[in-house]
Design a protein around this motif. Structure first.
Motif, PDB file in Angstrom:
ATOM      1  N   SER A 104       0.818  -1.225   0.215  1.00  0.00           N
ATOM      2  CA  SER A 104      -0.122  -0.013  -0.049  1.00  0.00           C
ATOM      3  C   SER A 104       0.959   1.355  -0.075  1.00  0.00           C
ATOM      4  CB  SER A 104      -0.869   0.074   1.285  1.00  0.00           C
ATOM      5  OG  SER A 104      -1.607  -1.127   1.200  1.00  0.00           O
ATOM      6  N   ASP A 105       0.368   2.641  -0.121  1.00  0.00           N
ATOM      7  CA  ASP A 105       0.841   3.747  -0.220  1.00  0.00           C
ATOM      8  C   ASP A 105       0.846   4.682   1.161  1.00  0.00           C
ATOM      9  OD1 ASP A 105       1.817   3.118  -3.007  1.00  0.00           O
ATOM     10  OD2 ASP A 105      -0.067   3.374  -3.441  1.00  0.00           O
ATOM     11  N   ILE A 106      -0.275   4.443   1.693  1.00  0.00           N
ATOM     12  CA  ILE A 106      -0.600   5.471   2.413  1.00  0.00           C
ATOM     13  C   ILE A 106      -1.494   4.462   3.803  1.00  0.00           C
ATOM     14  CG2 ILE A 106      -1.818   7.568   3.521  1.00  0.00           C
ATOM     15  CD1 ILE A 106      -1.323   8.533   0.491  1.00  0.00           C
ATOM     16  N   PHE A 107      -1.330   4.886   5.006  1.00  0.00           N
ATOM     17  CA  PHE A 107      -2.248   4.177   6.335  1.00  0.00           C
ATOM     18  C   PHE A 107      -2.986   5.191   6.492  1.00  0.00           C
ATOM     19  CE2 PHE A 107      -3.045   3.484  10.423  1.00  0.00           C
ATOM     20  CZ  PHE A 107      -3.602   2.267  10.344  1.00  0.00           C
ATOM     21  N   ILE A 108      -4.220   5.033   7.033  1.00  0.00           N
ATOM     22  CA  ILE A 108      -5.138   5.907   7.875  1.00  0.00           C
ATOM     23  C   ILE A 108      -5.899   5.093   8.753  1.00  0.00           C
ATOM     24  CG2 ILE A 108      -7.071   5.616   5.932  1.00  0.00           C
ATOM     25  CD1 ILE A 108      -7.434   8.747   6.685  1.00  0.00           C
ATOM     26  N   ARG A 109      -6.040   5.963  10.099  1.00  0.00           N
ATOM     27  CA  ARG A 109      -6.914   5.675  10.680  1.00  0.00           C
ATOM     28  C   ARG A 109      -7.717   6.931  11.514  1.00  0.00           C
ATOM     29  NH1 ARG A 109      -6.698   1.909  15.947  1.00  0.00           N
ATOM     30  NH2 ARG A 109      -6.281   0.162  14.386  1.00  0.00           N
ATOM     31  N   PRO A 110      -8.610   7.544  10.993  1.00  0.00           N
ATOM     32  CA  PRO A 110      -9.061   8.927  11.504  1.00  0.00           C
ATOM     33  C   PRO A 110     -10.087   8.724  12.722  1.00  0.00           C
ATOM     34  CG  PRO A 110     -10.551   8.582   9.878  1.00  0.00           C
ATOM     35  CD  PRO A 110      -9.455   7.339   9.841  1.00  0.00           C
ATOM     36  N   SER A 111      -9.126   8.148  13.955  1.00  0.00           N
ATOM     37  CA  SER A 111      -9.928   7.993  15.148  1.00  0.00           C
ATOM     38  C   SER A 111     -10.792   8.913  15.921  1.00  0.00           C
ATOM     39  CB  SER A 111      -8.995   7.391  16.077  1.00  0.00           C
ATOM     40  OG  SER A 111      -8.210   6.399  15.816  1.00  0.00           O
ATOM     41  N   ILE A 112     -11.828   8.758  16.287  1.00  0.00           N
ATOM     42  CA  ILE A 112     -12.370   9.642  17.029  1.00  0.00           C
ATOM     43  C   ILE A 112     -12.083   9.718  18.459  1.00  0.00           C
ATOM     44  CG2 ILE A 112     -14.943  10.233  17.960  1.00  0.00           C
ATOM     45  CD1 ILE A 112     -16.059   9.043  15.547  1.00  0.00           C
ATOM     46  N   THR A 113     -11.614   8.527  18.865  1.00  0.00           N
ATOM     47  CA  THR A 113     -11.063   8.343  20.312  1.00  0.00           C
ATOM     48  C   THR A 113      -9.982   7.267  19.996  1.00  0.00           C
ATOM     49  OG1 THR A 113     -12.785   6.502  21.316  1.00  0.00           O
ATOM     50  CG2 THR A 113     -13.184   8.943  21.693  1.00  0.00           C
ATOM     51  N   GLU A 114      -8.837   7.261  20.869  1.00  0.00           N
ATOM     52  CA  GLU A 114      -7.776   6.313  20.666  1.00  0.00           C
ATOM     53  C   GLU A 114      -7.045   6.406  21.905  1.00  0.00           C
ATOM     54  OE1 GLU A 114      -6.603   3.228  18.708  1.00  0.00           O
ATOM     55  OE2 GLU A 114      -7.466   4.630  17.324  1.00  0.00           O
ATOM     56  N   GLY A 115      -6.417   4.915  22.254  1.00  0.00           N
ATOM     57  CA  GLY A 115      -5.488   4.814  23.205  1.00  0.00           C
ATOM     58  C   GLY A 115      -4.108   4.961  22.589  1.00  0.00           C
ATOM     59  N   LEU A 116      -3.310   3.992  22.414  1.00  0.00           N
ATOM     60  CA  LEU A 116      -2.146   4.319  21.923  1.00  0.00           C
ATOM     61  C   LEU A 116      -2.524   3.672  20.437  1.00  0.00           C
ATOM     62  CD1 LEU A 116       1.013   4.160  21.567  1.00  0.00           C
ATOM     63  CD2 LEU A 116       1.050   1.902  22.221  1.00  0.00           C
ATOM     64  N   GLY A 117      -2.990   2.877  20.012  1.00  0.00           N
ATOM     65  CA  GLY A 117      -3.254   2.478  18.548  1.00  0.00           C
ATOM     66  C   GLY A 117      -1.869   1.888  17.760  1.00  0.00           C
ATOM     67  N   CYS A 118      -1.839   0.551  18.055  1.00  0.00           N
ATOM     68  CA  CYS A 118      -0.463  -0.198  17.497  1.00  0.00           C
ATOM     69  C   CYS A 118      -0.622  -0.201  16.199  1.00  0.00           C
ATOM     70  CB  CYS A 118      -0.800  -1.611  18.120  1.00  0.00           C
ATOM     71  SG  CYS A 118      -0.282  -1.842  19.959  1.00  0.00           S
ATOM     72  N   SER A 119      -1.614  -0.140  15.414  1.00  0.00           N
ATOM     73  CA  SER A 119      -1.780  -0.155  13.928  1.00  0.00           C
ATOM     74  C   SER A 119      -1.013   1.015  13.529  1.00  0.00           C
ATOM     75  CB  SER A 119      -3.347  -0.190  13.490  1.00  0.00           C
ATOM     76  OG  SER A 119      -3.834  -1.412  13.927  1.00  0.00           O
ATOM     77  N   PHE A 120      -1.237   2.071  13.983  1.00  0.00           N
ATOM     78  CA  PHE A 120      -0.374   3.232  13.552  1.00  0.00           C
ATOM     79  C   PHE A 120       1.466   2.819  13.751  1.00  0.00           C
ATOM     80  CE2 PHE A 120      -4.117   5.119  15.179  1.00  0.00           C
ATOM     81  CZ  PHE A 120      -4.344   6.074  14.437  1.00  0.00           C
ATOM     82  N   LEU A 121       1.671   2.337  14.739  1.00  0.00           N
ATOM     83  CA  LEU A 121       3.223   2.160  14.870  1.00  0.00           C
ATOM     84  C   LEU A 121       3.391   0.967  14.080  1.00  0.00           C
ATOM     85  CD1 LEU A 121       3.186   1.862  18.667  1.00  0.00           C
ATOM     86  CD2 LEU A 121       3.763   3.539  17.214  1.00  0.00           C
ATOM     87  N   GLU A 122       2.637   0.012  13.665  1.00  0.00           N
ATOM     88  CA  GLU A 122       2.956  -0.960  12.524  1.00  0.00           C
ATOM     89  C   GLU A 122       2.969  -0.230  11.200  1.00  0.00           C
ATOM     90  OE1 GLU A 122       0.615  -4.442  15.015  1.00  0.00           O
ATOM     91  OE2 GLU A 122      -0.486  -3.592  13.255  1.00  0.00           O
ATOM     92  N   SER A 123       2.149   0.451  10.867  1.00  0.00           N
ATOM     93  CA  SER A 123       2.171   1.150   9.539  1.00  0.00           C
ATOM     94  C   SER A 123       3.694   2.099   9.359  1.00  0.00           C
ATOM     95  CB  SER A 123       0.903   2.089   9.274  1.00  0.00           C
ATOM     96  OG  SER A 123       1.000   3.158  10.087  1.00  0.00           O
ATOM     97  N   MET A 124       3.745   2.819  10.651  1.00  0.00           N
ATOM     98  CA  MET A 124       4.940   3.371  10.447  1.00  0.00           C
ATOM     99  C   MET A 124       6.364   2.671  10.478  1.00  0.00           C
ATOM    100  SD  MET A 124       3.958   6.116  13.618  1.00  0.00           S
ATOM    101  CE  MET A 124       5.231   7.319  13.620  1.00  0.00           C
ATOM    102  N   ALA A 125       6.258   1.489  11.019  1.00  0.00           N
ATOM    103  CA  ALA A 125       7.462   0.611  10.886  1.00  0.00           C
ATOM    104  C   ALA A 125       7.709   0.054   9.416  1.00  0.00           C
ATOM    105  CB  ALA A 125       7.415  -0.402  11.863  1.00  0.00           C
ATOM    106  N   ALA A 126       6.299  -0.127   8.554  1.00  0.00           N
ATOM    107  CA  ALA A 126       6.467  -0.527   7.248  1.00  0.00           C
ATOM    108  C   ALA A 126       6.710   0.251   6.347  1.00  0.00           C
ATOM    109  CB  ALA A 126       5.099  -1.273   7.005  1.00  0.00           C
ATOM    110  N   GLY A 127       6.956   1.569   6.705  1.00  0.00           N
ATOM    111  CA  GLY A 127       7.545   2.854   5.912  1.00  0.00           C
ATOM    112  C   GLY A 127       6.324   3.374   5.329  1.00  0.00           C
ATOM    113  N   LEU A 128       5.123   3.272   5.686  1.00  0.00           N
ATOM    114  CA  LEU A 128       3.976   4.091   5.344  1.00  0.00           C
ATOM    115  C   LEU A 128       3.790   5.506   5.720  1.00  0.00           C
ATOM    116  CD1 LEU A 128       1.178   1.563   4.793  1.00  0.00           C
ATOM    117  CD2 LEU A 128       2.689   2.354   3.180  1.00  0.00           C
TER     118      LEU A 128
END
Length: 183
Positions: A104-128
């Protein structure tokens, strides 16, 4: 909470990634925006779907996840006339997700509320390039233009504007943001 960086930084061949991209059924040079998310109100996948009509036809959306809103979100894709630009993949295994992110090219999760959000860290590690909102724990690791990008909560126009902003980045700028995110 955290991300297994080794799993999300593994490499794949260009052929593997191209085959996966083709399996989504989008046009060849599509910009693929991806999310990995439970399909619940707090993760606001609906706003991403509503942003698609504001974007060029080659911007497409891959949804990894399942949840109570899945059928509702599929109806929204029909109402917005973007069915050909959205793929619902359902829950994906921990083995499949890194490859999907890399394809993929871009990751998104436009959360209304969020704790830490591991999915963000995973996408950042993948280079997105990673898009989130300024809620909960997200601002603890996501800095706009430095480690990722912010969009406004429940705002399809802001999502569209942020995606366009990322599309205009050079490879060098994207690499710089990835390096910052990895730090």
């Amino acid at each position: 909470n955290g991300a297994d960086v080794k799993r999300f930084t593994q490499t794949y061949t260009a052929q593997e990634l191209q085959a996966l991209r083709e399996s989504f059924g989008f046009q060849e040079h599509a910009t693929i925006v991806v999310t990995s998310s439970r399909l619940v109100v707090k993760n606001d996948v609906e706003s991403v779907i509503k942003a698609l009509p504001l974007l060029p036809e080659d911007v497409c959306f891959v949804v990894c996840g399942a949840g109570e809103l899945e059928e509702h979100l599929k109806e929204i894709t029909k109402e917005c006339h973007v069915e050909k630009r959205v793929r619902f993949l359902g829950n994906r295994s921990h083995d499949e997700l890194p490859k999907i992110l890399h394809a993929s090219d871009i990751f998104i999760r436009p959360s209304i509320t969020e704790g830490l959000g591991c999915s963000f860290l995973e996408s950042m590690a993948a280079g997105l390039p990673t898009i989130g909102t300024r809620v909960g724990g997200i601002p603890d690791f996501l800095e706009d233009g430095k480690t990722g990008f912010f969009c406004e909560v429940q705002n399809p126009q802001s999502i569209a504007d942020t995606i366009v902003r990322i599309q205009h980045l050079s490879a060098e700028e994207k690499n710089h943001i990835h390096n910052n995110a990895m730090e």
